[in-house]
Design a protein around this motif. Structure first.
Motif, PDB file in Angstrom:
ATOM      1  N   ASP A  85      -3.732   1.323  -3.099  1.00  0.00           N
ATOM      2  CA  ASP A  85      -3.072   0.088  -3.522  1.00  0.00           C
ATOM      3  C   ASP A  85      -1.773   0.443  -4.244  1.00  0.00           C
ATOM      4  OD1 ASP A  85      -4.940  -1.706  -2.534  1.00  0.00           O
ATOM      5  OD2 ASP A  85      -6.216  -1.492  -4.302  1.00  0.00           O
TER       6      ASP A  85
ATOM      7  N   LYS B 222       0.855  -1.200   0.000  1.00  0.00           N
ATOM      8  CA  LYS B 222       0.000   0.000   0.000  1.00  0.00           C
ATOM      9  C   LYS B 222       0.887   1.245   0.000  1.00  0.00           C
ATOM     10  CE  LYS B 222      -3.954  -2.234   0.716  1.00  0.00           C
ATOM     11  NZ  LYS B 222      -4.977  -2.349  -0.314  1.00  0.00           N
TER      12      LYS B 222
ATOM     13  N   ASP C 187       1.701  -4.971   3.435  1.00  0.00           N
ATOM     14  CA  ASP C 187       0.330  -4.955   3.973  1.00  0.00           C
ATOM     15  C   ASP C 187       0.267  -5.007   5.499  1.00  0.00           C
ATOM     16  OD1 ASP C 187      -0.647  -4.739   1.447  1.00  0.00           O
ATOM     17  OD2 ASP C 187      -1.210  -6.852   1.238  1.00  0.00           O
TER      18      ASP C 187
ATOM     19  N   VAL D 210       0.304  -1.548   7.328  1.00  0.00           N
ATOM     20  CA  VAL D 210      -0.650  -0.476   7.024  1.00  0.00           C
ATOM     21  C   VAL D 210      -1.301   0.063   8.293  1.00  0.00           C
ATOM     22  CG1 VAL D 210      -2.781   0.128   5.837  1.00  0.00           C
ATOM     23  CG2 VAL D 210      -1.107  -1.330   4.707  1.00  0.00           C
TER      24      VAL D 210
END
Ligand SMILES: Nc1ncnc2c1ncn2[C@@H]1O[C@H](COP(=O)(O)OP(=O)(O)OP(=O)(O)O)[C@@H](O)[C@H]1O
Ligand SMILES: [Mg+2]
Length: 113
Positions: free
Chosen positions: A95, A2, A67, A70
Motif C-alpha cells: 500500500d 500501490k 490502483d 497494479v
C-alpha cells in the motif's frame, strides 16, 4: 496507490522494461541488489552458469502506480521476467499512502501518474 517492488534476474531487465513500456508504465526506479530466495545455499543459475553462492545478483524494480495499473504492472513484470526456472524473482505489492511531485506540490493520483 500501490508501490510495487520486484526482484528479477539482471539479464531479464530489458524484457521487463519492454513489457512495462508496452503496458504504458514508464516510471520506475531500478537498482542492482544482492539477494537470496528459498534455495539459499543451493545451486542456482546466474546468466546460465550454475552458482553455489548465497547472495546472487538481482535487479530491483520499484514502481509507484495508481490502483488500476497494479495488475497490468504485475503481469508485465511476469511476462518479461519469467523463464520457468528457480530464481526468476518475486513481486511485492505494498500500500502507498502518499506521493508528492516536488516541482508542483501535486499529490496522490495526479502526482504518481
Ligand atoms: N521473502 C523475501 N523477502 C525479501 N526478498 C526476497 C524474498 N524472497 C525472494 N526475495 C528476493 O527475490 C530474489 C529472487 O527470489 P527467487 O526468485 O529465488 O524466489 P524464491 O522464493 O526462491 O522462488 P524460486 O523457487 O522460484 O527460486 C531473491 O534473490 C531476493 O532478493
Ligand atoms: Mg529462489
Amino acid at each position: 496507490m500501490k508501490y510495487i517492488i520486484a526482484m528479477v534476474q539482471p539479464h531479464k531487465l530489458p524484457d521487463v522494461k519492454q513489457a512495462l513500456f508496452d503496458a504504458e508504465i514508464r516510471k520506475m526506479t531500478v537498482t542492482n541488489v544482492l539477494g537470496c530466495g528459498q534455495q539459499s545455499g543451493y545451486e542456482e543459475t546466474y546468466r546460465g552458469v550454475p552458482a553455489e553462492i548465497n547472495l546472487i545478483k538481482k535487479v530491483k524494480i520499484e514502481i509507484g502506480v495508481n490502483d488500476e495499473y497494479v495488475d497490468k504492472a504485475v503481469e508485465a513484470i511476469i511476462k518479461g521476467a519469467k523463464t520457468g526456472n528457480i530464481g526468476d524473482g518475486k513481486i511485492f505489492v505494498l500500500d502507498l499512502p502518499q506521493c508528492t511531485r516536488i516541482r508542483t506540490g501535486e499529490t496522490g493520483d495526479i502526482a504518481i501518474g
